[in-house]
Design an enzyme around this catalytic site. Structure first.
Site, PDB file in Angstrom:
ATOM      1  N   CYS A  71       0.846  -1.200   0.000  1.00 25.21           N
ATOM      2  CA  CYS A  71       0.000   0.000   0.000  1.00 25.21           C
ATOM      3  C   CYS A  71       0.879   1.247   0.000  1.00 25.21           C
ATOM      4  CB  CYS A  71      -0.918  -0.001   1.217  1.00 25.21           C
ATOM      5  SG  CYS A  71      -1.919   1.499   1.380  1.00 25.21           S
ATOM      6  N   CYS A  79      -1.444   6.379   6.372  1.00 31.23           N
ATOM      7  CA  CYS A  79      -2.580   5.716   7.008  1.00 31.23           C
ATOM      8  C   CYS A  79      -2.124   4.903   8.211  1.00 31.23           C
ATOM      9  CB  CYS A  79      -3.273   4.821   5.982  1.00 31.23           C
ATOM     10  SG  CYS A  79      -4.635   3.840   6.649  1.00 31.23           S
ATOM     11  N   CYS A  82      -2.701  -0.068   9.140  1.00 35.55           N
ATOM     12  CA  CYS A  82      -1.836  -1.258   9.160  1.00 35.55           C
ATOM     13  C   CYS A  82      -0.518  -0.914   9.850  1.00 35.55           C
ATOM     14  CB  CYS A  82      -1.552  -1.742   7.748  1.00 35.55           C
ATOM     15  SG  CYS A  82      -2.999  -2.355   6.855  1.00 35.55           S
ATOM     16  N   CYS A 155      -7.896   0.001  -0.673  1.00 35.61           N
ATOM     17  CA  CYS A 155      -7.371  -0.502   0.595  1.00 35.61           C
ATOM     18  C   CYS A 155      -6.922  -1.945   0.389  1.00 35.61           C
ATOM     19  CB  CYS A 155      -8.429  -0.423   1.693  1.00 35.61           C
ATOM     20  SG  CYS A 155      -7.853  -1.058   3.293  1.00 35.61           S
ATOM     21  N   GLN A 219     -16.950 -11.042  13.213  1.00 33.19           N
ATOM     22  CA  GLN A 219     -15.523 -11.137  12.939  1.00 33.19           C
ATOM     23  C   GLN A 219     -15.204 -10.565  11.561  1.00 33.19           C
ATOM     24  OE1 GLN A 219     -12.966 -12.135  14.803  1.00 33.19           O
ATOM     25  NE2 GLN A 219     -14.145 -12.796  16.596  1.00 33.19           N
ATOM     26  N   TYR A 248     -20.699 -12.863  26.252  1.00 33.61           N
ATOM     27  CA  TYR A 248     -20.439 -11.857  25.221  1.00 33.61           C
ATOM     28  C   TYR A 248     -20.760 -12.495  23.863  1.00 33.61           C
ATOM     29  CZ  TYR A 248     -17.678 -10.196  29.208  1.00 33.61           C
ATOM     30  OH  TYR A 248     -17.267  -9.828  30.472  1.00 33.61           O
ATOM     31  N   GLU A 272     -25.435 -11.191  26.451  1.00 36.78           N
ATOM     32  CA  GLU A 272     -24.900 -10.100  25.631  1.00 36.78           C
ATOM     33  C   GLU A 272     -25.561  -8.794  26.079  1.00 36.78           C
ATOM     34  OE1 GLU A 272     -23.198  -7.585  23.344  1.00 36.78           O
ATOM     35  OE2 GLU A 272     -22.562  -9.673  23.082  1.00 36.78           O
ATOM     36  N   ASP A 314     -16.008 -14.724  24.860  1.00 39.66           N
ATOM     37  CA  ASP A 314     -15.387 -13.951  23.775  1.00 39.66           C
ATOM     38  C   ASP A 314     -15.542 -12.466  24.108  1.00 39.66           C
ATOM     39  OD1 ASP A 314     -14.309 -13.033  21.428  1.00 39.66           O
ATOM     40  OD2 ASP A 314     -15.993 -13.610  20.157  1.00 39.66           O
ATOM     41  N   CYS A 341      -8.944 -11.273  21.632  1.00 37.71           N
ATOM     42  CA  CYS A 341      -8.270 -10.465  20.625  1.00 37.71           C
ATOM     43  C   CYS A 341      -7.144  -9.643  21.235  1.00 37.71           C
ATOM     44  CB  CYS A 341      -9.263  -9.541  19.913  1.00 37.71           C
ATOM     45  SG  CYS A 341     -10.101  -8.382  21.018  1.00 37.71           S
TER      46      CYS A 341
END
Length: 383
Positions: A71, A79, A82, A155, A219, A248, A272, A314, A341
């Site tokens: 990119c 940007c 990333c 992108c 996701q 969650y 949730e 999660d 995550c």
């Protein structure tokens, strides 16, 4: 040392958060656009009382793992979407494994071994994108640690179905947030802040259909729902008749794979707090009498129950925390499967669960965010 200063430094280890560590006159500097083992010229971009941040602006000694960013916006001042486009993909995964191991050693006091597994595709993988509209009414992303908007016309990580040029022609309202989602059939939904969307996004995972509102969590990697569902199903070891908790649980991704495992005599309780996700979950499981949908904060609602066989969790990036971990332990599940995550909060919560008598017997890590510093882990704790 002041913002704007330029220095030559040696790049040391990778740090959690997409930076690499350097030192100058005893001060720690977190450097973007560098790689361990390189000698680079940096420019200081931010200062605090204990550390500095900087960008690598010239490579003096180049790592063998350095790659040409695909990119054109992946450079200092460009940007911020990333972190690792300047690093070869296989080495990105090696660095992410280092991060997971370091977080578990430092925070969780655990010595673990983990490989970060490649998940295809490694480009144009992202089916969910969030943009902000610039003053020119164009889609834009923020620069790294900045409020500066960088207009984009393509992108590298966005799903190929997301046609940015087409969206830019919609006369977008300045400063509004734009959420773009790609469904399983490659149809694209553009959700504009302030304009209520009645469109439902249809997803299919392992033969089960899910429908969700555009802003409900899903996701982002197009292969993630299937990979994570298979991993959770494998690690949960749910049996017929079990009572499984999906904490969650969102729109019910993991509930969908576990309901078949527990059979008609078992049940799944999904908890949730997001109202839109709850509406989606109730729609997705309207014909499943042994799925219980509970709306509310996990730390409060979980206390209504006294027993569980299996718990799937999660949580968001902040992790479970001590209170939710204690509530899970009180249910005495034989198995806890933790989807994370963030390796730092996972390592912290792993130590809490282990101190309560559980054993972490399995951990997998998936590269569901190629070109970025993010990592997805799935860990199992057994009693």
């Amino acid at each position: 040392m002041e913002v704007g200063d330029r220095l030559e430094v040696d790049i040391l280890s990778i740090a959690h958060g997409g930076h690499f560590v350097a030192r100058h006159e005893g001060r720690v500097i977190f450097v973007r656009h560098a790689i361990s083992g390189e000698r680079v010229e940096i420019e200081i971009t931010d200062m605090s009382a204990t550390f500095a941040r900087a960008d690598a602006i010239r490579i003096i000694h180049r790592s063998e793992h350095r790659a040409t960013p695909p990119c054109s916006l992946a450079h200092p001042g460009g940007c911020g979407g990333c972190d690792f486009q300047h690093i070869g993909l296989s080495h990105q995964r090696e660095l992410k494994a280092e991060i997971v191991k370091e977080q578990f050693a430092r925070i969780g006091k655990l010595d673990i071994d983990v490989n970060v597994e490649e998940v295809l595709p490694t480009s144009h993988w992202r089916t969910r994108m969030d943009f902000t509209v610039s003053s020119n009414r164009k889609l834009a992303l923020y620069g790294a640690r900045s409020h500066d908007l960088i207009e984009i016309d393509s992108c590298h990580i966005a799903d190929a179905a997301i046609d940015i040029a087409v969206i830019n022609n919609k006369k977008l309202p300045i400063a509004s947030k734009i959420h773009v989602a790609v469904a399983s059939d490659q149809s694209v939904t553009v959700d504009i802040e302030g304009r209520e969307s009645r469109t439902l996004i249809e997803q299919e995972v392992l033969g089960r259909a899910y429908s969700l509102t555009p802003t409900s969590f899903w996701q982002s990697h197009k292969s993630a729902p299937e990979h994570l569902s298979k991993s959770v199903r494998e690690l949960a070891l749910a049996k017929f008749g079990d009572h499984v908790f999906d904490l969650y649980g969102g729109v019910g991704l993991f509930t969908g794979v576990l309901i078949t495992e527990v059979g008609k005599t078992g049940r799944v309780t999904l908890i949730e707090s997001d109202g839109k996700a709850i509406t989606d979950a109730r729609r997705n499981f309207a014909t499943e009498p042994n799925v219980e949908i509970v709306e509310g904060k996990v730390e409060r609602e979980i206390k209504r129950f006294v027993r569980a066989d299996v718990v799937i969790a999660d949580p968001p990036r902040a992790g479970l925390g001590a209170a939710v971990c204690a509530a899970i332990v009180a249910l005495k599940p034989r198995t806890v499967v933790y989807v994370s995550c963030d390796p730092a909060s996972l390592a912290r919560d792993a130590r809490i669960l282990i101190d309560a008598g559980y054993r972490m017997d399995h951990i997998r890590a998936f590269d569901l965010f190629p070109m970025t510093q993010h990592i997805e882990c799935v860990a199992r704790f057994i009693y």
